[in-house]
Design a protein around this motif. Structure first.
Motif, PDB file in Angstrom:
ATOM      1  N   LEU A  98      37.368  28.532  34.191  1.00 39.99           N
ATOM      2  CA  LEU A  98      37.217  27.357  35.055  1.00 39.99           C
ATOM      3  C   LEU A  98      38.399  26.405  34.916  1.00 39.99           C
ATOM      4  CD1 LEU A  98      33.383  26.801  34.615  1.00 39.99           C
ATOM      5  CD2 LEU A  98      34.568  27.664  36.659  1.00 39.99           C
ATOM      6  N   GLN A  99      38.944  26.288  33.703  1.00 35.87           N
ATOM      7  CA  GLN A  99      40.139  25.454  33.535  1.00 35.87           C
ATOM      8  C   GLN A  99      41.299  26.002  34.349  1.00 35.87           C
ATOM      9  OE1 GLN A  99      41.442  24.398  29.663  1.00 35.87           O
ATOM     10  NE2 GLN A  99      39.523  23.434  29.115  1.00 35.87           N
ATOM     11  N   SER A 100      41.409  27.320  34.432  1.00 36.98           N
ATOM     12  CA  SER A 100      42.502  27.909  35.208  1.00 36.98           C
ATOM     13  C   SER A 100      42.287  27.725  36.707  1.00 36.98           C
ATOM     14  CB  SER A 100      42.663  29.393  34.872  1.00 36.98           C
ATOM     15  OG  SER A 100      41.647  30.167  35.451  1.00 36.98           O
ATOM     16  N   LEU A 101      41.081  27.408  37.109  1.00 37.83           N
ATOM     17  CA  LEU A 101      40.773  27.197  38.530  1.00 37.83           C
ATOM     18  C   LEU A 101      40.745  25.721  38.908  1.00 37.83           C
ATOM     19  CD1 LEU A 101      37.862  29.781  38.929  1.00 37.83           C
ATOM     20  CD2 LEU A 101      40.296  30.108  39.399  1.00 37.83           C
ATOM     21  N   ASP A 102      41.016  24.840  37.955  1.00 35.16           N
ATOM     22  CA  ASP A 102      40.982  23.398  38.191  1.00 35.16           C
ATOM     23  C   ASP A 102      42.171  23.003  39.059  1.00 35.16           C
ATOM     24  OD1 ASP A 102      40.853  20.659  38.179  1.00 35.16           O
ATOM     25  OD2 ASP A 102      40.810  20.457  35.999  1.00 35.16           O
ATOM     26  N   ILE A 103      41.908  22.759  40.338  1.00 34.80           N
ATOM     27  CA  ILE A 103      42.996  22.468  41.271  1.00 34.80           C
ATOM     28  C   ILE A 103      43.651  21.114  41.035  1.00 34.80           C
ATOM     29  CG2 ILE A 103      42.111  23.996  43.075  1.00 34.80           C
ATOM     30  CD1 ILE A 103      41.009  21.502  44.485  1.00 34.80           C
ATOM     31  N   LYS A 104      43.054  20.278  40.185  1.00 33.27           N
ATOM     32  CA  LYS A 104      43.661  18.988  39.866  1.00 33.27           C
ATOM     33  C   LYS A 104      44.842  19.144  38.915  1.00 33.27           C
ATOM     34  CE  LYS A 104      39.236  17.613  39.669  1.00 33.27           C
ATOM     35  NZ  LYS A 104      38.240  17.342  38.725  1.00 33.27           N
ATOM     36  N   LYS A 105      44.894  20.246  38.176  1.00 29.25           N
ATOM     37  CA  LYS A 105      46.001  20.487  37.246  1.00 29.25           C
ATOM     38  C   LYS A 105      47.118  21.210  37.995  1.00 29.25           C
ATOM     39  CE  LYS A 105      43.460  20.991  32.932  1.00 29.25           C
ATOM     40  NZ  LYS A 105      43.226  21.922  31.824  1.00 29.25           N
ATOM     41  N   LEU A 106      48.289  20.621  38.021  1.00 27.84           N
ATOM     42  CA  LEU A 106      49.405  21.219  38.753  1.00 27.84           C
ATOM     43  C   LEU A 106      50.027  22.399  38.019  1.00 27.84           C
ATOM     44  CD1 LEU A 106      51.129  17.971  40.045  1.00 27.84           C
ATOM     45  CD2 LEU A 106      49.601  19.504  41.278  1.00 27.84           C
ATOM     46  N   ASP A 107      50.123  22.307  36.698  1.00 26.73           N
ATOM     47  CA  ASP A 107      50.781  23.354  35.919  1.00 26.73           C
ATOM     48  C   ASP A 107      49.738  24.139  35.125  1.00 26.73           C
ATOM     49  OD1 ASP A 107      52.940  24.818  35.081  1.00 26.73           O
ATOM     50  OD2 ASP A 107      53.310  23.562  33.338  1.00 26.73           O
ATOM     51  N   LYS A 108      48.754  24.641  35.822  1.00 26.13           N
ATOM     52  CA  LYS A 108      47.657  25.347  35.168  1.00 26.13           C
ATOM     53  C   LYS A 108      47.957  26.837  35.094  1.00 26.13           C
ATOM     54  CE  LYS A 108      45.023  25.986  39.435  1.00 26.13           C
ATOM     55  NZ  LYS A 108      46.061  26.029  40.339  1.00 26.13           N
ATOM     56  N   ASP A 141      24.586  34.845  38.243  1.00 28.61           N
ATOM     57  CA  ASP A 141      24.638  33.504  38.835  1.00 28.61           C
ATOM     58  C   ASP A 141      26.055  32.932  38.746  1.00 28.61           C
ATOM     59  OD1 ASP A 141      21.943  33.615  39.445  1.00 28.61           O
ATOM     60  OD2 ASP A 141      21.314  32.410  37.709  1.00 28.61           O
ATOM     61  N   PHE A 142      26.701  33.107  37.601  1.00 32.86           N
ATOM     62  CA  PHE A 142      28.071  32.623  37.424  1.00 32.86           C
ATOM     63  C   PHE A 142      29.014  33.345  38.392  1.00 32.86           C
ATOM     64  CE2 PHE A 142      32.210  32.808  35.153  1.00 32.86           C
ATOM     65  CZ  PHE A 142      32.515  31.454  35.223  1.00 32.86           C
ATOM     66  N   LYS A 143      28.825  34.627  38.546  1.00 31.61           N
ATOM     67  CA  LYS A 143      29.652  35.414  39.467  1.00 31.61           C
ATOM     68  C   LYS A 143      29.510  34.885  40.893  1.00 31.61           C
ATOM     69  CE  LYS A 143      30.415  40.334  40.452  1.00 31.61           C
ATOM     70  NZ  LYS A 143      29.914  41.682  40.168  1.00 31.61           N
ATOM     71  N   LYS A 144      28.285  34.545  41.286  1.00 30.72           N
ATOM     72  CA  LYS A 144      28.051  33.982  42.626  1.00 30.72           C
ATOM     73  C   LYS A 144      28.739  32.629  42.777  1.00 30.72           C
ATOM     74  CE  LYS A 144      23.686  36.286  43.433  1.00 30.72           C
ATOM     75  NZ  LYS A 144      22.241  36.178  43.374  1.00 30.72           N
ATOM     76  N   GLU A 145      28.711  31.815  41.715  1.00 33.85           N
ATOM     77  CA  GLU A 145      29.389  30.515  41.755  1.00 33.85           C
ATOM     78  C   GLU A 145      30.894  30.678  41.970  1.00 33.85           C
ATOM     79  OE1 GLU A 145      28.592  28.013  38.366  1.00 33.85           O
ATOM     80  OE2 GLU A 145      26.482  28.582  38.391  1.00 33.85           O
ATOM     81  N   LEU A 146      31.456  31.740  41.450  1.00 33.88           N
ATOM     82  CA  LEU A 146      32.897  31.967  41.531  1.00 33.88           C
ATOM     83  C   LEU A 146      33.360  32.569  42.850  1.00 33.88           C
ATOM     84  CD1 LEU A 146      33.749  33.535  38.059  1.00 33.88           C
ATOM     85  CD2 LEU A 146      34.224  31.209  38.832  1.00 33.88           C
ATOM     86  N   GLN A 147      32.463  33.169  43.600  1.00 33.88           N
ATOM     87  CA  GLN A 147      32.872  33.990  44.739  1.00 33.88           C
ATOM     88  C   GLN A 147      33.737  33.262  45.763  1.00 33.88           C
ATOM     89  OE1 GLN A 147      29.300  35.619  46.342  1.00 33.88           O
ATOM     90  NE2 GLN A 147      28.641  33.726  47.296  1.00 33.88           N
ATOM     91  N   ASN A 148      33.640  31.952  45.877  1.00 29.27           N
ATOM     92  CA  ASN A 148      34.477  31.213  46.811  1.00 29.27           C
ATOM     93  C   ASN A 148      35.655  30.517  46.137  1.00 29.27           C
ATOM     94  OD1 ASN A 148      32.919  31.889  49.089  1.00 29.27           O
ATOM     95  ND2 ASN A 148      31.453  30.294  48.567  1.00 29.27           N
ATOM     96  N   ARG A 149      35.828  30.752  44.827  1.00 28.62           N
ATOM     97  CA  ARG A 149      36.900  30.091  44.083  1.00 28.62           C
ATOM     98  C   ARG A 149      37.974  31.039  43.590  1.00 28.62           C
ATOM     99  NH1 ARG A 149      34.895  26.058  39.719  1.00 28.62           N
ATOM    100  NH2 ARG A 149      37.022  25.364  39.995  1.00 28.62           N
ATOM    101  N   ILE A 150      37.636  32.327  43.450  1.00 28.16           N
ATOM    102  CA  ILE A 150      38.588  33.297  42.919  1.00 28.16           C
ATOM    103  C   ILE A 150      38.216  34.686  43.422  1.00 28.16           C
ATOM    104  CG2 ILE A 150      37.287  33.687  40.784  1.00 28.16           C
ATOM    105  CD1 ILE A 150      39.988  33.960  39.326  1.00 28.16           C
ATOM    106  N   MET A 151      39.242  35.491  43.660  1.00 30.89           N
ATOM    107  CA  MET A 151      38.997  36.881  43.999  1.00 30.89           C
ATOM    108  C   MET A 151      38.906  37.649  42.680  1.00 30.89           C
ATOM    109  SD  MET A 151      41.083  39.465  46.447  1.00 30.89           S
ATOM    110  CE  MET A 151      42.321  39.989  45.276  1.00 30.89           C
ATOM    111  N   TYR A 152      37.765  38.244  42.428  1.00 29.91           N
ATOM    112  CA  TYR A 152      37.594  39.000  41.197  1.00 29.91           C
ATOM    113  C   TYR A 152      37.440  40.473  41.530  1.00 29.91           C
ATOM    114  CZ  TYR A 152      32.728  38.001  42.516  1.00 29.91           C
ATOM    115  OH  TYR A 152      31.554  37.839  43.199  1.00 29.91           O
ATOM    116  N   LYS A 153      37.615  41.288  40.501  1.00 29.18           N
ATOM    117  CA  LYS A 153      37.536  42.732  40.687  1.00 29.18           C
ATOM    118  C   LYS A 153      36.541  43.331  39.709  1.00 29.18           C
ATOM    119  CE  LYS A 153      42.159  43.375  42.485  1.00 29.18           C
ATOM    120  NZ  LYS A 153      43.440  44.074  42.346  1.00 29.18           N
TER     121      LYS A 153
END
Length: 181
Positions: A98-108, A141-153
């Motif tokens: 989730l930290q890596s997906l935090d769009i507020k951080k520019l250099d994440k 449930d966590f996977k469903k939460e992520l589905q619109n934030r990251i493409m996972y495999k």
């Protein structure tokens, strides 16, 4: 940074990524194709030190890496807590991702996520059947939460995971790291 819940759920996956990803990346010419080498680190690479383990991992690894590779099999893991005892993330691996997906951080760091393709096989009379089912449903449930934030495999076994991660790292370096340099 390679992450995955530290219980027995993804031991093989973490081991293969931590110990073979760098050499696989080199041997399969990914390094030549993108012009970068990689170093795989996990929490095991940190020295023992004071402080809440998740805070140390976040400060010393997550804030210093280019990629967070999160691996999930059948469990989400244990929740991380704030100093007042309240839950801050569903698990350490989830917090790191989730930290890596935090769009507020520019250099994440760039998040990459892999889920095992099959549900666990649970015996109907297993003493921990309910706990295993609960962990599986939390992970879903966590996977469903992520589905619109990251493409996972999905991956089928540790070797498949190693192949996927090496390919994805090369593509991500070309797409995200090279343009920054």
């Amino acid at each position: 940074m390679i992450t995955g819940n530290i219980n027995k759920d993804v031991i093989k996956e973490r081991d293969i990524l931590l110990h073979r990803l760098s050499s696989t990346f080199y041997k399969n010419n990914h390094q030549e194709h993108c012009g970068f080498s990689i170093v795989a680190d996990g929490w095991e690479d940190l020295a023992s030190q004071p402080g809440y383990a998740q805070d140390v991992i976040n400060e010393k690894l997550i804030n210093e890496c280019d990629f967070v590779i999160a691996v999930f099999k059948h469990k989400l893991g244990s929740a991380t807590k704030n100093s007042d005892g309240s839950v801050r993330a569903p698990s350490g691996t989830a917090e790191e991702l989730l930290q890596s997906l935090d769009i507020k951080k520019l250099d994440k760091p760039i998040g990459m996520t892999y889920f095992f393709h099959a549900a666990p096989v649970i015996s109907l009379d297993a003493p921990d059947k309910q706990a295993k089912e609960e962990q599986w449903f939390k992970l879903q449930d966590f996977k469903k939460e992520l589905q619109n934030r990251i493409m996972y495999k999905s991956y089928s076994d540790p070797q498949d995971l190693l192949r996927l991660v090496a390919l994805d790292l090369e593509k991500s370096i070309k797409d995200y790291i090279i343009p920054r340099t």
